[in-house]
Design a protein around this motif. Structure first.
Motif, PDB file in Angstrom:
ATOM      1  N   VAL A   5       1.003  -1.075   0.058  1.00 50.46           N
ATOM      2  CA  VAL A   5       0.116   0.490   0.360  1.00 50.46           C
ATOM      3  C   VAL A   5       0.658   1.173  -0.028  1.00 50.46           C
ATOM      4  N   GLU A  51       3.610   1.501  -1.028  1.00 49.33           N
ATOM      5  CA  GLU A  51       4.436   1.600  -2.832  1.00 49.33           C
ATOM      6  C   GLU A  51       3.953   2.481  -3.456  1.00 49.33           C
ATOM      7  N   ALA A  52       2.574   1.740  -3.239  1.00 53.55           N
ATOM      8  CA  ALA A  52       1.335   1.953  -4.546  1.00 53.55           C
ATOM      9  C   ALA A  52       1.290   3.674  -4.084  1.00 53.55           C
ATOM     10  N   ALA A  53       0.802   4.422  -2.788  1.00 54.37           N
ATOM     11  CA  ALA A  53       1.272   5.693  -2.724  1.00 54.37           C
ATOM     12  C   ALA A  53       2.317   6.442  -3.338  1.00 54.37           C
ATOM     13  N   ASP A  54       3.903   5.985  -3.027  1.00 52.18           N
ATOM     14  CA  ASP A  54       4.696   6.290  -3.112  1.00 52.18           C
ATOM     15  C   ASP A  54       4.556   6.084  -4.575  1.00 52.18           C
ATOM     16  N   ALA A  55       4.042   5.710  -5.222  1.00 46.79           N
ATOM     17  CA  ALA A  55       4.438   5.409  -7.426  1.00 46.79           C
ATOM     18  C   ALA A  55       3.727   6.002  -7.256  1.00 46.79           C
ATOM     19  N   MET A  56       1.936   6.670  -7.198  1.00 41.40           N
ATOM     20  CA  MET A  56       1.714   7.520  -7.707  1.00 41.40           C
ATOM     21  C   MET A  56       1.922   8.490  -7.534  1.00 41.40           C
ATOM     22  N   GLY A  57       2.583   9.311  -6.903  1.00 37.84           N
ATOM     23  CA  GLY A  57       3.445  10.364  -6.402  1.00 37.84           C
ATOM     24  C   GLY A  57       2.389  10.763  -5.469  1.00 37.84           C
ATOM     25  N   LEU A  58       1.787  10.212  -4.122  1.00 39.66           N
ATOM     26  CA  LEU A  58       1.777  11.022  -2.825  1.00 39.66           C
ATOM     27  C   LEU A  58       3.071  11.743  -2.137  1.00 39.66           C
ATOM     28  N   ARG A  59       3.262  12.916  -1.574  1.00 38.79           N
ATOM     29  CA  ARG A  59       4.515  13.539  -1.179  1.00 38.79           C
ATOM     30  C   ARG A  59       4.234  12.494   0.187  1.00 38.79           C
ATOM     31  N   PRO A  60       5.261  13.006   0.777  1.00 39.76           N
ATOM     32  CA  PRO A  60       5.260  11.909   2.238  1.00 39.76           C
ATOM     33  C   PRO A  60       3.864  12.413   2.928  1.00 39.76           C
TER      34      PRO A  60
END
Ligand SMILES: Nc1ncnc2c1ncn2[C@@H]1O[C@H](COP(=O)(O)OP(=O)(O)OP(=O)(O)O)[C@@H](O)[C@H]1O
Ligand SMILES: [Mg+2]
Lengths: 306, 240
Positions: free
Chosen positions: B139, B141-150
């Motif tokens: 989850v 990894e998906a968030a990062d890959a989708m371009g969510l900022r930290p």
């Protein structure tokens, strides 16, 4: 378009990916295959910079990815992983809407886009209100694909997207992925263990071994001329002939004047299907019908091997 | 239903304790007056609640803040240390924490507040670290890959998914603090512990009972409130 130019990655001084150069052209479907640990996922994840490379350049549509702001780069790339990785606390609609919302699309446009995508991946509109745990693995993966495509990215990266699914669901999703590829014209780079999947879906296949590219070409080139023994073994040794046959259509070997008896086979069917029918029916020729159902001629066993 | 009944009982205990005077007078004829006659129970409750609420807010800010820090890349190396600290810290009895706070801070509300806040950090810190670290890596990894900022990832993905565990930590912290705050009266804080401590010293059992009833009901009402909040969160968490 994705260009790898002498890309390298090391872990603890050990090269995991070395001197990797190849190009996936605009609109092309490329499969990245290789045995476990050969560096496939690492290669894929260097494109959206989930992993930072140690050397070389990766260009996306001609732009060096190192020059783009990280979030902006990632929002331009669709990414699908094996277990979908959906957000469990969001509805399917909200999952699909993630990137459009990050990009600040107005809500009515987001909503219209979600409707389109549910239709594209052939999910019932009512599914949109559900939560991920209420969906089957195959449905979740459809959502994963829809979410990756939501903001109309120029490329789609997929890491063993069907790896966790049962064979029947996997086959259905493969067929649909091909349809989606044809409908959207996206550049796709897909990691898979499965050489049959690669042959069935891809325009180009890249074979990795120990982080190095050992062969890159169309399925026919690779099956017809494996670069070395490793590739020959990897793509299936004695089964290569049948895989090559599966790349060709019955229509490619149609003899218009020839007649045959029994049920006819579609001109669009792969030649392996014709061979299988001939074996089952103890015959050396089959009538062939065109896509309107009329008899167009026949296909003969002798032609399969020429 | 049960929550409403207990809450009613609790409100009555705070506002209408003097009505029980005949009962206590009958049971303890020697004690005059039969009901604690210092500050009213309503006043004591307000002081007590203020102490618990403020110290719990401090505990949440520090505990959750520490957990967020320890689960970022920059703070990862502190996580084992904080985990050990939280585990060992909880083996100290709260009285010991109070005993340490007094010499440093003198008598009154302040050492009680500090002791409660410090002691309350531990369960929140521990649970929040477990909750945030337990969010599925795919989850994230998906968030990062989708371009969510930290920060977007933290607020929209990590904290909501860790919420049930974080809440469980807050619950333990608050309930323990409601009980522990009574001991604050030994060092001069005005709380529902005042009649209890006074009763123990002056050998006036009914005052001890009266204080204990109010504190006990307070803790039960608070716990049932958390229970309800928790059920609401679990319904969401079932979606994991
Ligand atoms: N963070 C890391 N630290 C050290 N080594 C790593 C790390 N990540 C991957 N590796 C190593 O890099 C190699 C390639 O890993 P990668 O995940 O790219 O393989 P893969 O081809 O995707 O394999 P699989 O088919 O099993 O998914 C493996 O040998 C792995 O052990
Ligand atoms: Mg992999």
């Amino acid at each position: 378009m994705i260009e790898f130019d002498r890309v390298a990655k090391n872990y603890d001084g050990r090269p995991i990916v070395a001197d990797l150069s190849f190009t996936v052209a605009q609109g092309e479907f490329c499969a990245l295959v290789g045995s476990s640990g050969s560096g496939k996922s690492t290669t894929l994840r260097m494109i959206n910079r989930l992993i930072e490379r140690d050397g070389g350049t990766i260009r996306l549509d001609g732009q060096d990815i190192a020059t783009l702001p990280l979030e902006q780069l990632r929002r331009r790339i669709g990414y699908v992983i094996q277990s979908a990785g959906l957000f469990p606390h969001w509805t399917i609609r909200n999952n699909i809407a993630t990137v459009p919302r990050l990009l600040g699309w107005p809500e009515d446009r987001v909503s219209k886009r979600v409707d389109e995508l549910l239709a594209l991946v052939r999910l019932d509109p009512a599914t949109g209100a559900k939560y991920p745990h209420q969906l089957s693995g195959g449905q979740q993966q459809r959502v994963g694909v829809a979410r990756a495509l939501a903001a109309d990215p120029s490329v789609l990266l997929m890491d063993e997207p069907f790896g966790a699914l049962d064979p029947i669901t996997r086959d259905a999703l493969r067929v649909e992925l091909r349809a989606i590829h044809q409908a959207t014209g996206k550049t796709i780079l897909m990691v898979t263990h499965d050489i049959d999947e690669a042959v069935q879906l891809a325009d180009k296949i890249a074979i990795l071994a120990d982080g190095k590219l050992v062969q890159f070409g169309t399925p026919a080139e690779i099956l017809g001329h494996p670069a070395n023994d490793f590739v020959r073994d990897f793509i299936g040794g004695t089964g290569i002939g049948l895989k090559l046959l599966s790349l060709q259509r019955v229509g490619d070997h149609l003899r218009p004047g020839l007649t045959a008896t029994g049920a006819s086979i579609a001109a669009s069917a792969p030649l392996t299907e014709a061979l299988s029918e001939m074996i089952l029916r103890h015959t050396d020729r089959l009538p062939v019908c065109d896509d309107k159902g009329g008899i167009a001629g026949a296909v003969a066993l002798a032609d399969l091997v020429t | 239903m049960a929550l409403a009944a207990i809450t009613l009982l609790f409100v009555l205990s705070v506002t209408a304790m003097p009505l029980l005077a005949p009962v206590f007078a009958w049971a303890f004829p020697a004690i005059v007056p039969p009901v604690y006659a210092g500050d009213s129970f309503a006043t004591l409750f307000l002081y007590h609640a203020a102490l618990v609420v403020t110290s719990s807010i401090a505990s949440i800010v520090l505990g959750l803040g520490g957990a967020i820090f320890a689960t970022r890349r920059a703070g990862a190396e502190f996580r084992p240390l904080l985990e050990a600290l939280a585990t060992i810290g909880q083996t100290f009895p709260p009285v010991a924490v109070l005993a340490i706070a007094v010499p440093a801070l003198g008598y009154g509300d302040l050492p009680t507040f500090v002791a409660l806040a410090l002691y309350g950090i531990l369960p929140i810190l521990k649970n929040s670290m477990a909750g945030i670290a337990g969010v599925s890596p795919t989850v994230l990894e998906a968030a990062d890959a989708m371009g969510l900022r930290p920060m977007q990832r933290l607020w929209r993905v990590e904290l909501p998914l860790a919420a049930p565990l974080i809440l469980a930590g807050v619950r333990v912290s608050v309930i323990v603090n409601i009980g522990t705050a009574t001991i604050g009266s030994t060092v001069g804080a005005v709380t529902l512990g005042t009649p209890i401590i006074g009763g123990l010293i002056g050998d006036k059992l009914p005052y001890v009972i009266q204080g204990a009833i109010v504190v006990g009901l307070f803790a039960i009402v608070a716990d049932m409130g958390f229970e309800r909040l928790d059920r609401r969160l679990r319904r969401l968490a079932a979606r994991q």
